[in-house]
Scaffold this motif. Structure first.
Motif, PDB file in Angstrom:
ATOM      1  N   CYS A  36       0.862  -1.184   0.000  1.00  0.00           N
ATOM      2  CA  CYS A  36       0.000   0.000   0.000  1.00  0.00           C
ATOM      3  C   CYS A  36       0.895   1.228   0.000  1.00  0.00           C
ATOM      4  O   CYS A  36       1.780   1.341   0.849  1.00  0.00           O
ATOM      5  CB  CYS A  36      -0.909   0.009   1.229  1.00  0.00           C
ATOM      6  SG  CYS A  36      -1.896   1.525   1.323  1.00  0.00           S
ATOM      7  N   VAL A  41       3.998   5.029   5.205  1.00  0.00           N
ATOM      8  CA  VAL A  41       4.312   3.800   5.946  1.00  0.00           C
ATOM      9  C   VAL A  41       4.601   2.639   4.986  1.00  0.00           C
ATOM     10  O   VAL A  41       5.405   1.757   5.272  1.00  0.00           O
ATOM     11  CB  VAL A  41       3.160   3.459   6.917  1.00  0.00           C
ATOM     12  CG1 VAL A  41       3.427   2.173   7.663  1.00  0.00           C
ATOM     13  CG2 VAL A  41       2.974   4.588   7.914  1.00  0.00           C
ATOM     14  N   CYS A  43       2.864  -0.103   3.838  1.00  0.00           N
ATOM     15  CA  CYS A  43       2.624  -1.447   4.377  1.00  0.00           C
ATOM     16  C   CYS A  43       2.735  -2.510   3.292  1.00  0.00           C
ATOM     17  O   CYS A  43       2.292  -2.299   2.157  1.00  0.00           O
ATOM     18  CB  CYS A  43       1.219  -1.526   4.970  1.00  0.00           C
ATOM     19  SG  CYS A  43       0.974  -0.515   6.416  1.00  0.00           S
TER      20      CYS A  43
HETATM   21  S1  SF4 Z   1      -0.791   2.720   7.172  1.00  0.00           S
HETATM   22 FE1  SF4 Z   1      -0.319   1.162   5.640  1.00  0.00          FE
HETATM   23  S2  SF4 Z   1      -2.337   0.517   4.893  1.00  0.00           S
HETATM   24 FE2  SF4 Z   1      -2.643   2.463   5.948  1.00  0.00          FE
HETATM   25  S3  SF4 Z   1      -2.471   4.018   4.337  1.00  0.00           S
HETATM   26 FE3  SF4 Z   1      -0.439   3.798   5.238  1.00  0.00          FE
HETATM   27  S4  SF4 Z   1       0.568   2.299   3.919  1.00  0.00           S
HETATM   28 FE4  SF4 Z   1      -1.609   2.109   3.512  1.00  0.00          FE
END
Ligand code: SF4
Length: 526
Positions: A36, A41, A43
């Motif tokens: 993502c 972040v 993920c």
């Molecule tokens: S925390 Fe992870 S799942 Fe949520 S928007 Fe950010 S990258 Fe995407």
């Protein structure tokens, strides 16, 4: 809570999977994990799981936005289905056909819409529609806000804490007490320094607290040197375990002014106890205008002007926001040259919740007695004039950063167009006040926004909906992403323009009562 995936290594969240498995970034659609990139972040999400914010998931190798995008409809028929899948790549069911929709009755909000991150992407929904015969476009996104907070107004006289005192949630500092307003205590909660400038725990707790508050849920706060308070948007505050009932009718001086005439003839003196300005009727201009005889009362505190006293006691949760439980304690004495036995004295708070009736005895000592009905009626009138005590929560966020790139290639033009009143900014369809000066600093009442409008990402930051509506012609002029403008009907059939992280369903909601319809409105500019 859905089981979380690993992230690419934001400190304090999870082990850096990408470092351990470099291929993870490249396996999207190939089975095991998808990445993502809707926030920094990044993920790596396994099949059937969600990312660290619970907003995105891996479904069958595809990254999807878990929550439906919220669409407002001016008139939502009772019994209408509320949650509907986007009919991606298929004919839409007839009832959701764009042909049958009146385009000026539907508004796509940023709630659940997914985000533009990284910001070179156009916003996920850039929707063409019509309002009052004018071709319009609405650019819709979920913004990721680091610079944001909540201003909270708590209708109470009671002392919550000294100005500038720290406010804590779960032991972490998440805000401070700010300047009180008329009948209300004000809190400033959240903000970039608590989100990112302190410890990891402070940032996490701040983000959680902000999400709850924005989503109209209760949060428990403690104020250094002050009270415990439970705050929930649209509900009465609970101060030290007691639910607040009434907002004061005015300060002590104002209460004297409002009710002086109604009390005339029934009393010889009235003291309205108030932490700010305690009023004394016969000295006050209102009593003088009514030719009332001076009573000889001698008050504690600092006299400001005739009949108006500051600092008669310390702030607290007793009478009129002071710390007193015994009202006579603010009377220093009586001038024996002026006062007389039998003098009738009413002492009341600014809400009428506390009220006592006294008569001076031969030694000029006040003796409490049963309150006459005529005086009781005025005290009840004071109470009747108090509005119900509420907590009001306003979101305040800065949208003047890279989020603008999702709207236009030339972000300053968006800022200028907003300042020129060419663009109406809304948050989840709710009217947003745009502050004067530089940037796009918006403020919106969370009670006017759809339920569950706010989310978080673990950077940490707040996710909040934002929409920019303007004439199509103006959108072209400000360098908008014209190739991504799509008619409403197509949006309803196909969802977001991109497949990565696009919502899979839409949810209808009624435009909140009192909200102007977002399209075709002049913006609320400072
Ligand atoms: S925390 Fe992870 S799942 Fe949520 S928007 Fe950010 S990258 Fe995407």
């Amino acid at each position: 809570m859905t089981e979380h995936t690993k992230t690419d290594g934001l400190p304090g969240i999870d082990m850096p999977l990408a470092a351990a498995e470099p291929a993870a970034r490249d396996v999207r659609g190939a089975g095991a994990k998808v990445e993502c990139n809707a926030c920094p972040v990044l993920c790596q999400i396994s099949e059937g799981r969600t990312g660290a914010c619970d907003r995105y998931a891996n479904r069958g190798g595809a990254l999807v936005r878990v929550d439906p995008v919220v669409l407002l409809r001016r008139t939502l028929e009772s019994g209408a289905p509320e949650l509907v899948p986007f009919a991606t790549r298929a004919e839409a069911p007839a009832e959701w056909s764009g042909d049958l929709l009146r385009a000026d009755e539907v508004f796509v909000t940023g709630v659940g819409s997914s985000t533009t991150y990284p910001d070179y992407k156009p916003a996920p929904f850039i929707v063409a529609s019509q309002a009052r015969g004018v071709d319009m476009v609405t650019v819709v996104t979920e913004g990721i806000f680091s610079y944001c907070g909540f201003k909270v107004k708590i209708d109470t006289d009671r002392f919550l804490g000294p100005e500038q005192a720290n406010i804590r949630c779960k032991g972490e500092v998440v805000g401070h007490v700010t300047t009180a307003e008329y009948g209300s205590q004000m809190l400033s909660l959240g903000g970039v320094h608590h989100l990112t400038g302190g410890s990891k725990k402070e940032g996490r707790v701040t983000a959680e607290m902000m999400q709850l508050l924005g989503n109209k849920r209760a949060v428990e706060l403690s104020i250094d040197g002050g009270s415990q308070v439970v705050v929930q948007a649209g509900r009465a505050p609970i101060v030290n375990g007691v639910e607040e009932q009434r907002m004061r009718v005015g300060c002590g001086s104002a209460t004297i002014g409002i009710f002086a005439k109604q009390l005339l003839g029934h009393v010889d003196e009235v003291v309205v106890v108030d932490d700010h300005i305690t009023g004394v009727l016969t000295e006050h201009q209102a009593g003088r205008c009514l030719d009332m005889r001076r009573s000889g009362i001698q008050m504690r505190g600092r006299k400001s002007t005739p009949g108006r006293y500051f600092q008669v006691a310390n702030p607290g949760t007793g009478w009129g926001g002071t710390d007193i439980a015994e009202p006579l304690s603010i009377i220093e004495g009586w001038n024996p040259e002026v006062a007389w036995p039998g003098l009738r004295l009413l002492m009341t708070s600014t809400t009428g919740e506390h009220a006592n009736w006294y008569v001076l005895d031969e030694a000029l000592q006040p003796v409490e007695q049963a309150m006459p009905a005529a005086v009781r009626a005025v005290v009840e009138r004071i109470g009747e004039n108090c509005e119900p005590s509420l907590s009001t929560v306003l979101f305040l966020g800065g949208a003047g950063g890279s989020l603008r790139a999702g709207v236009t290639d030339n972000p300053v033009r968006l800022t200028r167009a907003i300042k020129q009143a060419l663009v109406n900014v809304t948050c989840g369809g709710a009217p947003a006040y745009v502050w004067p000066g530089g940037g796009i600093t918006v403020m919106a009442d969370v009670m006017r926004m759809p339920d569950d409008s706010f989310g978080t990402v673990p950077t940490p930051a707040i996710v909040a909906p934002i929409e920019f509506s303007m004439a199509l012609q103006d959108y072209r002029l400000l360098g908008g992403h014209m190739e991504y403008v799509r008619p409403l009907g197509e949006v309803l059939r196909r969802g977001a323009w991109h497949d990565d992280g696009a919502p899979t369903a839409l949810r209808w909601a009624r435009n909140a009562a009192g909200n102007p319809w977002p399209l075709g409105q002049p913006p609320l500019l400072g």
